[in-house]
Design a protein around this motif. Structure first.
Motif, PDB file in Angstrom:
ATOM      1  N   ILE A  34     -21.393 -57.728  46.043  1.00 50.55           N
ATOM      2  CA  ILE A  34     -20.531 -57.476  47.209  1.00 50.55           C
ATOM      3  C   ILE A  34     -19.087 -57.805  46.830  1.00 50.55           C
ATOM      4  O   ILE A  34     -18.777 -58.944  46.463  1.00 50.55           O
ATOM      5  CB  ILE A  34     -20.975 -58.327  48.426  1.00 50.55           C
ATOM      6  CG1 ILE A  34     -22.485 -58.156  48.662  1.00 50.55           C
ATOM      7  CG2 ILE A  34     -20.184 -57.926  49.666  1.00 50.55           C
ATOM      8  CD1 ILE A  34     -23.054 -59.082  49.730  1.00 50.55           C
ATOM      9  N   GLU A  35     -18.221 -56.807  46.900  1.00 45.39           N
ATOM     10  CA  GLU A  35     -16.806 -56.976  46.539  1.00 45.39           C
ATOM     11  C   GLU A  35     -15.951 -56.496  47.703  1.00 45.39           C
ATOM     12  O   GLU A  35     -16.148 -55.399  48.205  1.00 45.39           O
ATOM     13  CB  GLU A  35     -16.499 -56.187  45.254  1.00 45.39           C
ATOM     14  CG  GLU A  35     -15.024 -55.953  44.962  1.00 45.39           C
ATOM     15  CD  GLU A  35     -14.149 -57.227  44.888  1.00 45.39           C
ATOM     16  OE1 GLU A  35     -14.573 -58.198  44.239  1.00 45.39           O
ATOM     17  OE2 GLU A  35     -13.065 -57.224  45.505  1.00 45.39           O
ATOM     18  N   GLU A  47      -4.064 -60.115  31.165  1.00 49.62           N
ATOM     19  CA  GLU A  47      -4.786 -58.954  30.617  1.00 49.62           C
ATOM     20  C   GLU A  47      -4.954 -58.996  29.091  1.00 49.62           C
ATOM     21  O   GLU A  47      -5.136 -57.971  28.456  1.00 49.62           O
ATOM     22  CB  GLU A  47      -4.146 -57.649  31.125  1.00 49.62           C
ATOM     23  CG  GLU A  47      -4.144 -57.638  32.660  1.00 49.62           C
ATOM     24  CD  GLU A  47      -3.531 -56.419  33.323  1.00 49.62           C
ATOM     25  OE1 GLU A  47      -2.614 -55.814  32.754  1.00 49.62           O
ATOM     26  OE2 GLU A  47      -3.989 -56.074  34.438  1.00 49.62           O
ATOM     27  N   ASP A 119     -17.447 -54.969  50.953  1.00 48.59           N
ATOM     28  CA  ASP A 119     -17.526 -55.750  52.185  1.00 48.59           C
ATOM     29  C   ASP A 119     -17.108 -57.182  51.832  1.00 48.59           C
ATOM     30  O   ASP A 119     -17.051 -57.534  50.653  1.00 48.59           O
ATOM     31  CB  ASP A 119     -18.985 -55.719  52.687  1.00 48.59           C
ATOM     32  CG  ASP A 119     -19.116 -56.041  54.164  1.00 48.59           C
ATOM     33  OD1 ASP A 119     -18.155 -56.570  54.740  1.00 48.59           O
ATOM     34  OD2 ASP A 119     -20.205 -55.785  54.733  1.00 48.59           O
ATOM     35  N   GLY A 151     -13.920 -65.863  42.518  1.00 51.41           N
ATOM     36  CA  GLY A 151     -12.571 -66.072  41.992  1.00 51.41           C
ATOM     37  C   GLY A 151     -11.977 -67.424  42.324  1.00 51.41           C
ATOM     38  O   GLY A 151     -12.656 -68.351  42.758  1.00 51.41           O
ATOM     39  N   CYS A 210       3.513 -61.037  32.714  1.00 50.38           N
ATOM     40  CA  CYS A 210       2.863 -61.829  33.763  1.00 50.38           C
ATOM     41  C   CYS A 210       3.249 -63.287  33.605  1.00 50.38           C
ATOM     42  O   CYS A 210       3.145 -63.835  32.511  1.00 50.38           O
ATOM     43  CB  CYS A 210       1.348 -61.653  33.615  1.00 50.38           C
ATOM     44  SG  CYS A 210       0.395 -62.541  34.846  1.00 50.38           S
ATOM     45  N   TYR A 211       3.731 -63.888  34.686  1.00 52.21           N
ATOM     46  CA  TYR A 211       4.110 -65.296  34.534  1.00 52.21           C
ATOM     47  C   TYR A 211       3.574 -66.192  35.638  1.00 52.21           C
ATOM     48  O   TYR A 211       3.213 -65.728  36.722  1.00 52.21           O
ATOM     49  CB  TYR A 211       5.620 -65.463  34.368  1.00 52.21           C
ATOM     50  CG  TYR A 211       6.536 -65.038  35.492  1.00 52.21           C
ATOM     51  CD1 TYR A 211       6.773 -65.862  36.576  1.00 52.21           C
ATOM     52  CD2 TYR A 211       7.226 -63.824  35.412  1.00 52.21           C
ATOM     53  CE1 TYR A 211       7.666 -65.480  37.581  1.00 52.21           C
ATOM     54  CE2 TYR A 211       8.118 -63.438  36.401  1.00 52.21           C
ATOM     55  CZ  TYR A 211       8.332 -64.276  37.488  1.00 52.21           C
ATOM     56  OH  TYR A 211       9.213 -63.896  38.461  1.00 52.21           O
ATOM     57  N   ILE A 255       0.747 -63.810  43.490  1.00 49.68           N
ATOM     58  CA  ILE A 255      -0.269 -64.639  44.162  1.00 49.68           C
ATOM     59  C   ILE A 255       0.258 -66.070  44.217  1.00 49.68           C
ATOM     60  O   ILE A 255       0.980 -66.498  43.324  1.00 49.68           O
ATOM     61  CB  ILE A 255      -1.638 -64.648  43.436  1.00 49.68           C
ATOM     62  CG1 ILE A 255      -1.468 -64.864  41.933  1.00 49.68           C
ATOM     63  CG2 ILE A 255      -2.459 -63.422  43.748  1.00 49.68           C
ATOM     64  CD1 ILE A 255      -2.745 -65.254  41.236  1.00 49.68           C
ATOM     65  N   VAL A 258      -2.311 -70.995  43.125  1.00 47.00           N
ATOM     66  CA  VAL A 258      -3.162 -70.935  41.928  1.00 47.00           C
ATOM     67  C   VAL A 258      -3.493 -72.389  41.568  1.00 47.00           C
ATOM     68  O   VAL A 258      -2.610 -73.172  41.236  1.00 47.00           O
ATOM     69  CB  VAL A 258      -2.436 -70.243  40.758  1.00 47.00           C
ATOM     70  CG1 VAL A 258      -3.393 -70.083  39.588  1.00 47.00           C
ATOM     71  CG2 VAL A 258      -1.891 -68.884  41.197  1.00 47.00           C
ATOM     72  N   GLY A 287      -9.175 -67.399  30.358  1.00 42.62           N
ATOM     73  CA  GLY A 287      -9.891 -67.367  31.640  1.00 42.62           C
ATOM     74  C   GLY A 287     -10.861 -66.202  31.756  1.00 42.62           C
ATOM     75  O   GLY A 287     -11.988 -66.359  32.244  1.00 42.62           O
TER      76      GLY A 287
HETATM   77  C1  LIG Z   1      -0.896 -65.601  36.229  1.00 44.29           C
HETATM   78  C2  LIG Z   1      -2.239 -65.495  35.559  1.00 44.29           C
HETATM   79  C3  LIG Z   1      -2.331 -64.934  34.272  1.00 44.29           C
HETATM   80  C4  LIG Z   1      -3.575 -64.874  33.623  1.00 44.29           C
HETATM   81  N1  LIG Z   1      -3.643 -64.326  32.374  1.00 44.29           N
HETATM   82  C5  LIG Z   1      -4.810 -64.307  31.713  1.00 44.29           C
HETATM   83  C6  LIG Z   1      -4.911 -63.749  30.401  1.00 44.29           C
HETATM   84  O1  LIG Z   1      -3.962 -63.197  29.839  1.00 44.29           O
HETATM   85  N2  LIG Z   1      -6.104 -63.816  29.760  1.00 44.29           N
HETATM   86  C7  LIG Z   1      -7.201 -64.377  30.336  1.00 44.29           C
HETATM   87  O2  LIG Z   1      -8.265 -64.404  29.676  1.00 44.29           O
HETATM   88  N3  LIG Z   1      -7.156 -64.863  31.592  1.00 44.29           N
HETATM   89  C8  LIG Z   1      -6.005 -64.840  32.298  1.00 44.29           C
HETATM   90  N4  LIG Z   1      -5.954 -65.323  33.573  1.00 44.29           N
HETATM   91  C9  LIG Z   1      -7.187 -65.816  34.195  1.00 44.29           C
HETATM   92  C10 LIG Z   1      -8.080 -64.658  34.674  1.00 44.29           C
HETATM   93  O3  LIG Z   1      -7.348 -63.765  35.474  1.00 44.29           O
HETATM   94  C11 LIG Z   1      -9.267 -65.203  35.478  1.00 44.29           C
HETATM   95  O4  LIG Z   1      -9.818 -66.296  34.793  1.00 44.29           O
HETATM   96  C12 LIG Z   1     -10.325 -64.132  35.704  1.00 44.29           C
HETATM   97  O5  LIG Z   1      -9.804 -63.079  36.468  1.00 44.29           O
HETATM   98  C13 LIG Z   1     -11.537 -64.733  36.423  1.00 44.29           C
HETATM   99  O6  LIG Z   1     -12.440 -63.730  36.781  1.00 44.29           O
HETATM  100  P1  LIG Z   1     -13.397 -63.944  38.033  1.00 44.29           P
HETATM  101  O7  LIG Z   1     -14.380 -62.852  37.999  1.00 44.29           O
HETATM  102  O8  LIG Z   1     -13.870 -65.340  38.086  1.00 44.29           O
HETATM  103  O9  LIG Z   1     -12.437 -63.806  39.303  1.00 44.29           O
HETATM  104  P2  LIG Z   1     -11.664 -62.525  39.847  1.00 44.29           P
HETATM  105  O10 LIG Z   1     -11.385 -61.553  38.789  1.00 44.29           O
HETATM  106  O11 LIG Z   1     -10.519 -63.073  40.646  1.00 44.29           O
HETATM  107  O12 LIG Z   1     -12.708 -61.850  40.844  1.00 44.29           O
HETATM  108  C14 LIG Z   1     -13.102 -62.434  42.047  1.00 44.29           C
HETATM  109  C15 LIG Z   1     -13.449 -61.302  43.012  1.00 44.29           C
HETATM  110  O13 LIG Z   1     -14.097 -61.824  44.172  1.00 44.29           O
HETATM  111  C16 LIG Z   1     -13.693 -61.036  45.289  1.00 44.29           C
HETATM  112  N5  LIG Z   1     -13.960 -61.834  46.501  1.00 44.29           N
HETATM  113  C17 LIG Z   1     -13.413 -63.042  46.841  1.00 44.29           C
HETATM  114  N6  LIG Z   1     -13.959 -63.482  47.984  1.00 44.29           N
HETATM  115  C18 LIG Z   1     -14.871 -62.555  48.374  1.00 44.29           C
HETATM  116  C19 LIG Z   1     -15.761 -62.465  49.485  1.00 44.29           C
HETATM  117  N7  LIG Z   1     -15.840 -63.421  50.404  1.00 44.29           N
HETATM  118  N8  LIG Z   1     -16.559 -61.370  49.569  1.00 44.29           N
HETATM  119  C20 LIG Z   1     -16.505 -60.385  48.621  1.00 44.29           C
HETATM  120  N9  LIG Z   1     -15.674 -60.417  47.553  1.00 44.29           N
HETATM  121  C21 LIG Z   1     -14.891 -61.502  47.429  1.00 44.29           C
HETATM  122  C22 LIG Z   1     -12.219 -60.760  45.017  1.00 44.29           C
HETATM  123  O14 LIG Z   1     -11.772 -59.622  45.713  1.00 44.29           O
HETATM  124  C23 LIG Z   1     -12.217 -60.557  43.501  1.00 44.29           C
HETATM  125  O15 LIG Z   1     -12.329 -59.197  43.133  1.00 44.29           O
HETATM  126  C24 LIG Z   1      -4.744 -65.377  34.279  1.00 44.29           C
HETATM  127  C25 LIG Z   1      -4.656 -65.897  35.572  1.00 44.29           C
HETATM  128  C26 LIG Z   1      -3.423 -65.959  36.205  1.00 44.29           C
HETATM  129  C27 LIG Z   1      -3.350 -66.535  37.602  1.00 44.29           C
END
Ligand SMILES: Cc1cc2nc3c(=O)[nH]c(=O)nc-3n(C[C@H](O)[C@H](O)[C@H](O)COP(=O)(O)OP(=O)(O)OC[C@H]3O[C@@H](n4cnc5c(N)ncnc54)[C@H](O)[C@@H]3O)c2cc1C
Length: 379
Positions: A34-35, A47, A119, A151, A210-211, A255, A258, A287
């Motif tokens: 569910i996304e 990225e 959803d 996330g 990205c900063y 965002i 953080v 990450g």
């Molecule tokens: C500024 C910045 C720069 C970064 N640069 C890097 C980099 O260069 N290299 C690297 O490896 N990492 C980087 N990261 C870290 C990386 O972005 C994260 O570690 C990674 O995206 C984590 O993936 P995830 O699947 O845990 O979370 P996410 O990719 O955030 O996915 C979580 C998903 O859950 C969904 N969601 C949330 N709540 C709900 C809900 N209640 N119901 C349904 N859906 C929901 C959201 O819409 C989202 O799509 C960076 C982070 C930041 C903040």
């Protein structure tokens, strides 16, 4: 779909959720992911992905290099005043936008017959050794296992009353894509007062810029452009990049809040995956690899649970918690220490002095914040 029952529900379709969905559905389990957002979508993220997860993604049949991802093998670090040091990345990595990568992964999850719902999950209840998940659009779903892959900060953290959510976070993230000159095989981390900015290429030739910045200092400027010019431009490398590149987005994405506080890896019997379990400082560039790696750990254990190799839910949770901590705890702590150093000008100067005078120190630091290439022999 009302009152639908399945083996596994995954909340959140970022990297951790999508990779779990591909892995678990590929092993024949029924999966509902569910996304809340539609694909494709841009996300605030540097990225750059470490190669440690490449063989695993390839073994799952989801080779990210087929998206045109740029191979990256060099790392350049600069101080706030622009002094640089460069090293070969011990493992290397690749650059691909989240717009393309998440969309590519969801196509692979669908190919494996995972169900993807758009959803928002509002609540999860655990009763009689099973979960009931309710959504904004009024769906009630049940499952034996729930993976929380929502996330860094989600409405679910509030619903589950997770302790970290009360902490105010001092960081804001800003990302844009630009067109300009930059080597394909380089990822740069340029420091500025109160933050750092990553620069690398993604699959379509755009530059990801990205900063992460301190919110207090960010707030003092009237807009992002003013902040860039008055703070980032003090680093001559950032000034050159911004002045010689053309933005692709109309407005940068931002965002706030953080947060890098400790989190629980299992809560209310939900296995937390990716940033929902813990977030490493982005300056480590690890990450995404950690999110993908934690999806592998969770998926393998969940498969063993359904195969009855793991005898109880308690054992499943214990093993997940133990493996997660073994793989990621040290990296996250090293990231925190590095952030403390780079966040203070005098300490940043000291660490840069050490890095420039002790050969091998920079690759050693990179190794501390990264894992080994994932073993995929058991895929
Ligand atoms: C500024 C910045 C720069 C970064 N640069 C890097 C980099 O260069 N290299 C690297 O490896 N990492 C980087 N990261 C870290 C990386 O972005 C994260 O570690 C990674 O995206 C984590 O993936 P995830 O699947 O845990 O979370 P996410 O990719 O955030 O996915 C979580 C998903 O859950 C969904 N969601 C949330 N709540 C709900 C809900 N209640 N119901 C349904 N859906 C929901 C959201 O819409 C989202 O799509 C960076 C982070 C930041 C903040």
């Amino acid at each position: 779909m009302q009152n639908h029952s399945t083996d596994i529900i995954i909340i959140g379709g970022g990297l951790a959720g999508l990779v779990s969905a591909i892995h678990l559905s590929g092993s024949g389990l029924s999966v509902i992911l569910i996304e809340k957002n539609e694909y494709p979508k841009h996300k605030v993220c540097g990225e750059y992905i470490s190669n440690e997860v490449l063989p695993y993604l390839q073994a799952l049949g989801a080779d990210p290099l087929t998206t045109g991802a740029k191979k990256i093998s060099r790392f350049l670090l600069s101080t706030t005043r622009g002094k640089t040091i460069e090293t070969k990345l011990p493992l290397g990595g690749f650059g691909v936008s989240r717009f393309t990568l998440d969309h590519f992964l969801v196509q692979n999850a669908l190919k494996n017959n995972a169900t993807v719902l758009h959803d928002t999950v509002l609540d999860v209840l655990f009763e009689n050794d099973a979960f009931r998940v309710s959504t904004k659009e009024g769906k009630e779903l049940s499952a034996k296992i729930v993976i929380g892959a929502f996330g860094k900060r989600s409405n679910m953290d509030i619903t589950l009353e997770r302790a970290f959510i009360k902490n105010r976070s001092p960081f804001v993230g800003v990302k844009t894509h630009m067109q300009g000159d930059f080597p394909d095989d380089l990822v740069a981390l340029h420091n500025f007062t109160g933050g750092y900015c990553g620069v690398s290429r993604v699959e379509n030739g755009n530059l990801n810029v990205c900063y992460l910045a301190n919110y207090k200092s960010f707030q003092q400027y009237k807009n992002i452009d003013a902040f860039n010019k008055q703070v980032l431009y003090n680093n001559p490398h950032l000034k050159t990049i911004f002045e010689n590149s053309v933005p692709v987005f109309e407005q940068p994405l931002t965002i706030s809040q953080v947060c890098f506080s400790d989190k629980t890896t299992v809560q209310d019997h939900i296995l937390m995956c990716g940033d929902a379990a813990g977030m490493i400082h982005p300056l480590c560039g690890n990450g995404m690899a950690m999110a993908i790696h934690s999806a592998k750990i969770a998926s393998e254990l969940v498969i063993d649970y359904f195969d009855k190799k793991i005898k109880s839910r308690q054992e499943l949770e214990l093993l997940y918690n133990r493996q997660w901590n073994r793989e990621f705890k040290k990296r996250i702590n090293t990231g925190r220490i590095l952030q403390t150093f780079f966040g203070k000008d005098n300490l940043a100067r000291a660490i840069m002095y050490g890095i420039t005078h002790v050969p091998g120190l920079l690759p050693a630091i990179i190794k501390q914040t990264h894992g080994k290439v994932l073993n995929v022999s058991d895929q």
